[in-house]
Design a protein around this motif. Sequence first.
Motif, PDB file in Angstrom:
ATOM      1  N   ASN A 192       0.777  -1.242   0.000  1.00 20.56           N
ATOM      2  CA  ASN A 192       0.000   0.000   0.000  1.00 20.56           C
ATOM      3  C   ASN A 192       0.803   1.283   0.000  1.00 20.56           C
ATOM      4  N   ALA A 193       2.098   1.189   0.277  1.00 22.60           N
ATOM      5  CA  ALA A 193       2.882   2.427   0.295  1.00 22.60           C
ATOM      6  C   ALA A 193       2.905   3.022  -1.114  1.00 22.60           C
ATOM      7  N   GLY A 194       2.626   4.311  -1.181  1.00 23.82           N
ATOM      8  CA  GLY A 194       2.715   4.999  -2.478  1.00 23.82           C
ATOM      9  C   GLY A 194       1.659   4.576  -3.469  1.00 23.82           C
ATOM     10  N   LEU A 195       0.590   3.969  -2.974  1.00 20.23           N
ATOM     11  CA  LEU A 195      -0.452   3.516  -3.897  1.00 20.23           C
ATOM     12  C   LEU A 195      -1.104   4.728  -4.583  1.00 20.23           C
ATOM     13  N   LEU A 196      -1.166   4.710  -5.885  1.00 15.44           N
ATOM     14  CA  LEU A 196      -1.792   5.747  -6.713  1.00 15.44           C
ATOM     15  C   LEU A 196      -1.106   7.110  -6.636  1.00 15.44           C
ATOM     16  N   ILE A 197       0.075   7.133  -6.025  1.00 20.00           N
ATOM     17  CA  ILE A 197       0.747   8.435  -5.935  1.00 20.00           C
ATOM     18  C   ILE A 197       1.166   8.920  -7.321  1.00 20.00           C
ATOM     19  N   GLU A 198       1.367   7.976  -8.260  1.00 15.69           N
ATOM     20  CA  GLU A 198       1.763   8.393  -9.614  1.00 15.69           C
ATOM     21  C   GLU A 198       0.687   9.281 -10.229  1.00 15.69           C
ATOM     22  N   LEU A 199      -0.556   8.980  -9.919  1.00 17.66           N
ATOM     23  CA  LEU A 199      -1.624   9.774 -10.530  1.00 17.66           C
ATOM     24  C   LEU A 199      -1.664  11.186  -9.959  1.00 17.66           C
ATOM     25  N   ASP A 200      -1.531  11.277  -8.628  1.00 15.38           N
ATOM     26  CA  ASP A 200      -1.488  12.610  -8.022  1.00 15.38           C
ATOM     27  C   ASP A 200      -0.297  13.395  -8.542  1.00 15.38           C
ATOM     28  N   ALA A 201       0.813  12.695  -8.722  1.00 13.40           N
ATOM     29  CA  ALA A 201       2.030  13.392  -9.183  1.00 13.40           C
ATOM     30  C   ALA A 201       1.842  13.912 -10.607  1.00 13.40           C
ATOM     31  N   ILE A 202       1.297  13.072 -11.461  1.00 12.76           N
ATOM     32  CA  ILE A 202       1.066  13.510 -12.843  1.00 12.76           C
ATOM     33  C   ILE A 202       0.128  14.710 -12.844  1.00 12.76           C
ATOM     34  N   LEU A 203      -0.889  14.616 -11.995  1.00  9.00           N
ATOM     35  CA  LEU A 203      -1.847  15.708 -11.891  1.00  9.00           C
ATOM     36  C   LEU A 203      -1.157  17.001 -11.450  1.00  9.00           C
ATOM     37  N   ALA A 204      -0.285  16.870 -10.454  1.00  7.37           N
ATOM     38  CA  ALA A 204       0.415  18.058  -9.950  1.00  7.37           C
ATOM     39  C   ALA A 204       1.235  18.694 -11.065  1.00  7.37           C
ATOM     40  N   VAL A 205       1.897  17.859 -11.851  1.00 11.51           N
ATOM     41  CA  VAL A 205       2.739  18.378 -12.935  1.00 11.51           C
ATOM     42  C   VAL A 205       1.879  19.116 -13.960  1.00 11.51           C
ATOM     43  N   VAL A 206       0.754  18.492 -14.285  1.00 16.37           N
ATOM     44  CA  VAL A 206      -0.103  19.094 -15.317  1.00 16.37           C
ATOM     45  C   VAL A 206      -0.731  20.391 -14.815  1.00 16.37           C
TER      46      VAL A 206
END
Lengths: 361, 508
Positions: A273-287
């Motif tokens: 569960n660590a870092g679960l779905l964090i890639e999506l939040d990160a992509i969102l932050a970048v965009v």
Amino acid sequence: MAVALARRQMERWRGSREPRGSDGMSNLVRHRLFWPVAMLLLLLVGNLAFTPGFFAIELRDGHLFGALIDILRQGAPLMLVALGMTLVIATGGIDLSVGAVVAISGALACQQISQLGDQGAVGGVLVAVALALLLCAGLGLWNGFLVGVVGIQPIIATLILMIAGRGVAQLITGGQIINVNSPPYKAIATGFLLAVPVPVIIAAALVAVVALVTRRSAFGMLLESVGGNAGASRLAGIRSRQLIIIAYVACAVCAGVAGLMVSSTVSSADGNNAGLLIELDAILAVVIGGTSLLGGRFSIAGTVVGALLIKTLDTTIYTIGIPPEVTLLFKAVVVVVLCLVQAPAFRARFARRRPTAEVSA
Amino acid sequence: MSEREPVLVMRGIGKRFPGVVALDGVDLRLFPGEVHALMGENGAGKSTLIKVLTGAYHHDQGDITLGGEPVAFAGPHQAQQAGISTVYQEINLCPNLSVAENVLIGRAPTRFGRIRWSAMRRRAEELLARLQLSIDVGSDLGAHSIAVQQLVAIARALDVDAKVLVLDEPTSSLDASEVDQLFRVMRGLKDDGIAILFVTHFLDQVYEIADRMTVLRNGRRVGEYRTAELSQLDLVAAMIGKELAALEDIEEAPRREVAALERGTPVVSADGVGRAGAIAPFSLGIHKGEVVGLAGLLGSGRTEIARLLFGADRSDQGQIAVDGTPVTFRGPQSAMRHGIAYCPENRRTDGLVEELTVRENIVLALQAARGWARPVPRGRQDELVGRFVKALDIRPADPELPVRNLSGGNQQKVLLARWLITEPRLMILDEPTRGIDVGAKAEIQRLVVELSDGGMAVLFISAELEEVLRLSHKVAVLRDRRLVTELENTDGLDLDRVMAAIASGGAT
Ligand SMILES: Nc1ncnc2c1ncn2[C@@H]1O[C@H](COP(=O)(O)OP(=O)(O)OP(=O)(O)O)[C@@H](O)[C@H]1O
Ligand SMILES: [Mg+2]
């Protein structure tokens, strides 16, 4: 002839000056960070309405406390992941494996620490942290190799590690959640340095380093060139392979540091569960920060604002007491509004209405 | 004749971009059955006016009527449906779709909602045949040269039932024969009563095909003229706003005599270099201070030679040597290390990074050669960029503008500047004057002469044979992807002999 030339010069001069100097306000609005910053401020002020003491920051035992500090502290991992993601997205790529890397990093660090005779030994913890980050760099190298050398599409190349990485994390932890009891390790997420929370300092330092390296060297410009037009960049003699690999390695290392923070917060490593779905939040932050998913121009300041915005949104959802079953929906709606407001095409639609309205009025 | 009603009228069109007034009160009338040339220097506002017409841009002022009805198109698609068919200056096709798909995109013949591929191929082949282009319509568009892409874009525009056909620099990379073919088609359309708006920087073409023209300068309309009533000299004067004396002496830029060249070891030489499917093995040497021109028709292998010499493509046989020493290029950067520069013909896909600024685009190759860790100091960048913006008269002269915002001709100058600042020993110029106006073209030709006088070796490629002949010391003639002969450019050589060599495959 001289008159004609002079007139032409005048016209050119007027042409290039007039609208620019016309009003500072519209320049401000046109700045690409205007909308994200405005939204962030709006959210913060909105919070103030619900929580009167929201902006209060107090010094307690020489440590800073307050809701804003909490946002910064809790937002640090996301900010780091988004920071690395910015570089990858600038190349025209994407890294879906950052969540898995977060898990692996925490897992290896905790596994190493749990083997220590004395979990409180600073030296041992440092070695564990270094090993974890080294492994992350290796994982980034793997991604960079697949994308830059083999030429696999980034979304597929990093999907491999996104899936396999969770397995690797499981393997490291032996399928268990590893708990550690190590004050030095715990300090990564919960400590204070000169009154400021350690994760905030780490995140700020890494942001500064990346910003300096990209903008003081030519790294940022060449990265933008590769992301903006890969074919033309090759013909201009840019070694894009090297740049792409560096971007993926940097991204994985940033995710690794974030992983240490995440596992340090709870003093344990959870491969699942660590870092679960964090890639999506990160992509969102970048965009949100104004970097296009198509690659090219990137903005680190934008990413920082984007990450803070997302974290503030999460906090807002709690503070204004949105029922848990609609939090995801609420977040989605805010994000959609945000993206619309930022889309030039959408704004132009409204901007265009105005002159016509004037005419008919 | 002028009693007829214009089919399209644009009145008082104004358009400003942040920092630039691109159009200021421009009028334009198009008559049915007439070819109307839109003339002006680089950055005069021609493309912008066309984009306003087709709804790609929204104008700030003025109005447009089509067939007497006021119109305001929300976008190019609407304009097309209303009968305005357009070929834009920067070809906007899909390189990874097939030629047939590109010709018929959005209009593919269907049955029960499914595309009929065979019918589509046939239709595309027919349309291309009108332009006498026979290529495999199933091949990817991106695999073809920019001239073929230009023809495909034109074929696409021809397929529509149009009242108005707009062509923004359609001939910028075509050879004489394709231009003839295009003009034949245009005359046919003209006889059908279609109004054609035509942009070009080739004055001869204007006088050959246009009935009427509108001249723009700095976003203003200078005037509307009948071609027959305006001399070339007056036209140029109208475009640049000053007398023409300056231009005359550039036309005759003195090329160094062939005899004056010291032809020792060539700077770069190719010995039997070839690449299957691209170019048959060829041998060619380019000496210090020498300009070698490549002459040949569309698809004859000019660009292929350039790419091999720059390491952009790998040769599969033969040997390239620099100063007589054999070398192997593993990519453009190794060619660059040996002092070779290549200014590609397709500035949009192979040249510029559109969202980067003028400054960044200009320093790009220099920076790439140094590697990312050694940035060109900002002061030095500004100095270099400032110098070349001035030397090439890049407008607007603001280095911090995104290159995308520049007009086509000015973008071309930015690309040239990028390679000039690397001070190469061999400069390969593939259509360097593409889309560049008369004045600037003469300026660039003069630059080539100056550079070669200074000792630079130049490989010069152009679809315009006059230009090749004027500048080159030696002309290498290509035909069907084969270098057939080399002609010394001494007194005996003229256009006819070069053409004959092209036609006969070198057997002169
Ligand atoms: N999208 C844009 N944003 C800002 N400025 C623009 C944009 N497009 C064009 N311009 C500016 O408007 C002016 C007119 O450009 P335009 O492309 O119409 O010139 P042109 O006559 O077609 O020139 P060329 O012969 O070089 O193609 C130029 O100064 C150009 O820099
Ligand atoms: Mg143009």
